[in-house]
Write an enzyme that holds these catalytic residues in place. Structure first.
Site, PDB file in Angstrom:
ATOM      1  N   GLU A  18      50.212  47.401-125.300  1.00  0.00           N
ATOM      2  CA  GLU A  18      51.463  47.562-126.055  1.00  0.00           C
ATOM      3  C   GLU A  18      52.030  48.956-125.871  1.00  0.00           C
ATOM      4  OE1 GLU A  18      53.859  46.815-127.896  1.00  0.00           O
ATOM      5  OE2 GLU A  18      53.536  44.997-129.058  1.00  0.00           O
ATOM      6  N   ARG A 112      47.731  47.354-140.835  1.00  0.00           N
ATOM      7  CA  ARG A 112      47.599  48.370-139.792  1.00  0.00           C
ATOM      8  C   ARG A 112      48.972  48.784-139.311  1.00  0.00           C
ATOM      9  NH1 ARG A 112      49.044  46.495-134.850  1.00  0.00           N
ATOM     10  NH2 ARG A 112      48.674  44.317-134.286  1.00  0.00           N
ATOM     11  N   ASN A 114      51.772  49.313-136.494  1.00  0.00           N
ATOM     12  CA  ASN A 114      52.153  48.555-135.319  1.00  0.00           C
ATOM     13  C   ASN A 114      53.058  49.424-134.444  1.00  0.00           C
ATOM     14  OD1 ASN A 114      51.764  46.070-133.924  1.00  0.00           O
ATOM     15  ND2 ASN A 114      53.842  45.463-134.433  1.00  0.00           N
ATOM     16  N   ASN A 159      58.346  45.664-135.486  1.00  0.00           N
ATOM     17  CA  ASN A 159      58.192  45.735-134.048  1.00  0.00           C
ATOM     18  C   ASN A 159      59.313  46.549-133.413  1.00  0.00           C
ATOM     19  OD1 ASN A 159      56.220  44.975-132.101  1.00  0.00           O
ATOM     20  ND2 ASN A 159      56.150  42.948-133.021  1.00  0.00           N
ATOM     21  N   ASP A 207      59.386  41.116-129.496  1.00  0.00           N
ATOM     22  CA  ASP A 207      58.308  42.075-129.717  1.00  0.00           C
ATOM     23  C   ASP A 207      58.881  43.466-129.465  1.00  0.00           C
ATOM     24  OD1 ASP A 207      55.768  43.430-129.784  1.00  0.00           O
ATOM     25  OD2 ASP A 207      54.794  41.559-129.290  1.00  0.00           O
TER      26      ASP A 207
END
Length: 301
Positions: A18, A112, A114, A159, A207
């Site tokens: 990512e 968490r 991102n 995101n 995303d």
């Protein structure tokens, strides 16, 4: 609409690669593998006239790492676990110092960090999500010299983040909504207003994303095996086919910022799809004909 196809790079597949970002000052690509807590660094190469990546560093943290960004000081900033860490690599052992951590609800829901990105003024925007993707359990925060500020609440999977070339628009994806939204962005204060839909996907979910020098928005489509590009007006501009279903993010890289680097994941793929997608989890590249915007380092001094 332009139709392109991405080619796999040399680095071995990861579980959930990512957050690619091109560090203009060091001329290297940074990205993470979230569940394994890995921060990778690589040089962009051009063997046989095809762009490729040569990894020269992998740093493992003691927690999942959602994103990494370069700092003005030369350090790295990592959105990891439920904190923002400053990583100093000029020590015998990499030193991680916590800069900030949001106060999370005491509801027993594990969360968490991102995706994260740095705005044109050097502030960090970073979002959270629940591990089980509980609706509304995430948020979007801004980190600057004054500390941590909550920008959005009731987010499910915070995101993609990217700014228009003039910095006055912020593009943002809360993935399960199936769309990319756009905000008016005040560069002087780092505040958001006038949220509205920008682009709605007809398959998969948005995303990570990046914005090019012409203001086009390139969106990684998780579950769609593609990156979609939209004009500043929100109309389709290009489709980059990726031979991996779970496309996670993208960024322009290289000295001319003309190579689109795409990250993918094996995480969440059923066994039959994993067999059918041997390159899932790899990084991919293509030259789409446009150029990206230079990344801005986090203003830590």
């Amino acid at each position: 609409m332009q139709h392109l196809r991405a080619q796999p790079c040399s680095p071995l597949p990861g579980r959930l690669t990512e957050g690619p970002v091109w560090d203009t000052r060091r001329q290297e690509l940074l990205w993470v593998d979230i569940p394994d807590g890995l921060v990778h660094r690589a040089a962009l190469t051009h063997g046989d006239a095809k762009p490729d990546l040569a990894v020269f560093s992998a740093l493992r943290l003691d927690r999942p790492v959602g994103a990494v960004q370069p700092c003005a000081s030369g350090a790295l900033l990592a959105a990891a676990g439920t904190s923002v860490l400053r990583l100093r690599e000029d020590r015998p052992v990499t030193e991680a110092v916590e800069l900030a951590a949001p106060v999370l609800p005491e509801d027993g829901v594990p969360r968490r960090m991102n995706d994260a990105a740095v705005d044109p003024a050097g502030r960090l925007l970073a979002g959270t999500m629940a591990y089980d993707e509980s609706p509304g359990a995430g948020a979007l925060y801004r980190l600057d010299g004054d500390g941590l500020t909550t920008l959005l609440e009731s987010v499910t999977i915070s995101n993609g983040l990217g700014w228009s070339p003039d910095g006055t628009l912020l593009y943002y994806a809360d993935s399960p909504t199936g769309r990319v939204d756009v905000f008016a962005y005040d560069i002087a204060t780092g505040t958001l207003s006038d949220r509205r839909p920008f682009a709605v996907l007809d398959r998969g979910v948005p995303d990570g994303l990046t914005v090019d020098a012409e203001g086009r928005v390139w969106v990684a489509v998780w579950g769609g095996g593609e990156v979609l590009a939209f004009t500043p007006e929100g109309t389709p501009h290009a489709r980059v086919a990726v031979p991996a279903s779970h496309v996670t993010s993208c960024a322009f890289a290289g000295p001319d910022l003309d190579v689109l680097v795409i990250t993918t994941a094996t995480e969440g793929l059923p066994a039959d799809r994993r067999l059918a997608e041997p390159d899932a989890g790899r990084l991919f590249v293509c030259r789409p004909g446009g150029r990206g915007l230079p990344s801005v380092p986090y203003a830590d001094h």
